[in-house]
Design a protein around this motif. Structure first.
Motif, short mmCIF file in Angstrom:
data_model
loop_
_atom_site.label_atom_id
_atom_site.label_comp_id
_atom_site.label_asym_id
_atom_site.label_seq_id
_atom_site.Cartn_x
_atom_site.Cartn_y
_atom_site.Cartn_z
N GLY A 26 -3.92 9.36 -31.48
CA GLY A 26 -3.50 9.83 -32.78
C GLY A 26 -3.30 8.66 -33.72
N SER A 27 -3.24 8.93 -35.03
CA SER A 27 -3.10 7.86 -36.00
C SER A 27 -2.30 8.34 -37.20
CB SER A 27 -4.49 7.40 -36.44
OG SER A 27 -4.40 6.24 -37.25
N GLN A 28 -1.33 7.54 -37.61
CA GLN A 28 -0.51 7.85 -38.79
C GLN A 28 -0.59 6.69 -39.77
OE1 GLN A 28 3.63 8.71 -37.94
NE2 GLN A 28 4.26 8.04 -39.96
N LEU A 29 -0.96 6.99 -41.01
CA LEU A 29 -1.08 5.95 -42.03
C LEU A 29 0.31 5.46 -42.44
CD1 LEU A 29 -2.87 4.30 -43.98
CD2 LEU A 29 -2.62 6.19 -45.61
N LEU A 30 0.53 4.16 -42.33
CA LEU A 30 1.78 3.56 -42.76
C LEU A 30 1.64 2.93 -44.15
CD1 LEU A 30 2.83 1.76 -39.44
CD2 LEU A 30 3.63 3.98 -40.29
N GLU A 31 0.46 2.33 -44.40
CA GLU A 31 0.25 1.67 -45.69
C GLU A 31 -1.23 1.42 -45.91
OE1 GLU A 31 1.85 -2.30 -48.17
OE2 GLU A 31 2.21 -2.11 -46.01
N PHE A 32 -1.66 1.56 -47.16
CA PHE A 32 -3.02 1.18 -47.55
C PHE A 32 -2.96 0.52 -48.91
CE2 PHE A 32 -6.91 1.94 -49.96
CZ PHE A 32 -7.85 1.38 -49.09
N LYS A 33 -3.64 -0.61 -49.06
CA LYS A 33 -3.68 -1.26 -50.37
C LYS A 33 -4.93 -2.13 -50.48
CE LYS A 33 -0.46 -4.92 -48.87
NZ LYS A 33 0.88 -5.52 -49.13
N VAL A 34 -5.25 -2.45 -51.73
CA VAL A 34 -6.40 -3.31 -52.02
C VAL A 34 -5.88 -4.71 -52.32
CG1 VAL A 34 -8.34 -3.72 -53.56
CG2 VAL A 34 -7.74 -1.37 -52.91
N LEU A 35 -6.45 -5.70 -51.65
CA LEU A 35 -6.08 -7.10 -51.84
C LEU A 35 -7.30 -7.89 -52.26
CD1 LEU A 35 -4.07 -7.52 -48.49
CD2 LEU A 35 -3.07 -7.17 -50.76
N TYR A 36 -7.05 -9.15 -52.62
CA TYR A 36 -8.14 -10.09 -52.89
C TYR A 36 -7.95 -11.31 -52.00
CZ TYR A 36 -9.44 -7.17 -56.81
OH TYR A 36 -9.84 -6.11 -57.57
N GLY A 37 -9.03 -12.05 -51.81
CA GLY A 37 -8.97 -13.21 -50.94
C GLY A 37 -7.82 -14.14 -51.28
N LYS A 38 -7.55 -14.32 -52.56
CA LYS A 38 -6.48 -15.24 -52.98
C LYS A 38 -5.09 -14.74 -52.57
CE LYS A 38 -6.11 -13.06 -57.55
NZ LYS A 38 -6.21 -13.25 -59.01
#
Length: 238
Positions: free
Chosen positions: A98-110
């Motif tokens: 099973g899988s529960q989303l804790l966090e999702f975000k967009v980042l950049y290399g810097k």
């Protein structure tokens, strides 16, 4: 006569294992008593006792004198040489991942220069960050933090990605050809231990880079496993 006893013993063993795999008996559940199994199958008490002893030796059940026998918590034994996903790990011990989303975000290399270096990305390149709580039959097993170069994941479908990152990579038409994995013991934070319902502060940290070829990393994942439910095997025989 011994052959008949062995056959009856296996009937009991297979019956209880099927009850566990079908979800009718879950981890921590009390299994039927010897008396109840004698009444159900009309086998001798010794046959029932021997079957339960075999299951205890295999680690399927835990016996408590005077209290009964309980379904044991199953642990994953992973061969480090094999590339297996979390879902495959769970399937190997008869559990549903099973899988529960804790966090999702967009980042950049810097934003994460160390991760960008691992993934061979420039400061301005986009990275998807995904944090999930992974479970087996509803029991927390691991926290997985994954970093993925956005350029490999066009038209992102987060719902599919949450379920299985490895399956999503394949669905995108990519094939993982190699990996590098490192292991070490770490002390979990209070937040991590609470999420995992861990009974020990010690967690097993696995960091893994998956490659499309030796020069193209497709994702970097840091996993924190409950040390009582996960172990790795190293072997000279591949």
């Amino acid at each position: 006569m011994p052959r008949e006893t062995t056959s009856k013993k296996q009937i009991i063993v297979k019956y209880l294992i099927s009850q566990i795999h079908d979800g009718q008996l879950k981890v921590g559940d009390l299994i039927p008593s010897e008396n109840e199994l004698v009444e159900k199958f009309h086998f001798s008490r010794q046959t029932i006792h021997n079957a339960l002893s075999d299951l205890a030796i295999q680690g399927v059940i835990t016996r408590h004198p005077g209290k009964g026998s309980y379904v044991s918590q199953r642990s994953v034994n992973r061969n480090i040489q094999k590339k297996m996903s979390f879902t495959e790990d769970m399937e190997s011990i008869g559990m549903k991942a099973g899988s529960q989303l804790l966090e999702f975000k967009v980042l950049y290399g810097k934003d994460v220069p160390e991760i960008a270096k691992i993934l061979d990305l420039e400061n301005g390149e986009m990275i998807y960050f995904l944090s999930r709580l992974r479970t087996g039959d509803g029991t927390p097993i691991a926290i997985q933090d994954s970093y993925m170069p956005a350029k490999h994941f066009k038209d992102l479908d987060l719902n599919l990605l949450i379920v299985s990152l490895e399956a999503y990579v394949e669905k995108k038409g990519m094939k993982i050809e190699g990996f590098v994995t490192k292991l070490k013991a770490v002390e979990g934070t209070q937040k991590q231990l609470k999420l995992l319902r861990a009974t020990s502060n010690a967690l097993l940290q696995s960091t893994s880079i998956r490659y499309l070829d030796k020069n193209t990393p497709v994702h970097y994942t840091c996993s924190l496993y409950r040390s009582d439910l996960f172990e790795y095997t190293f072997s000279s025989f591949v």
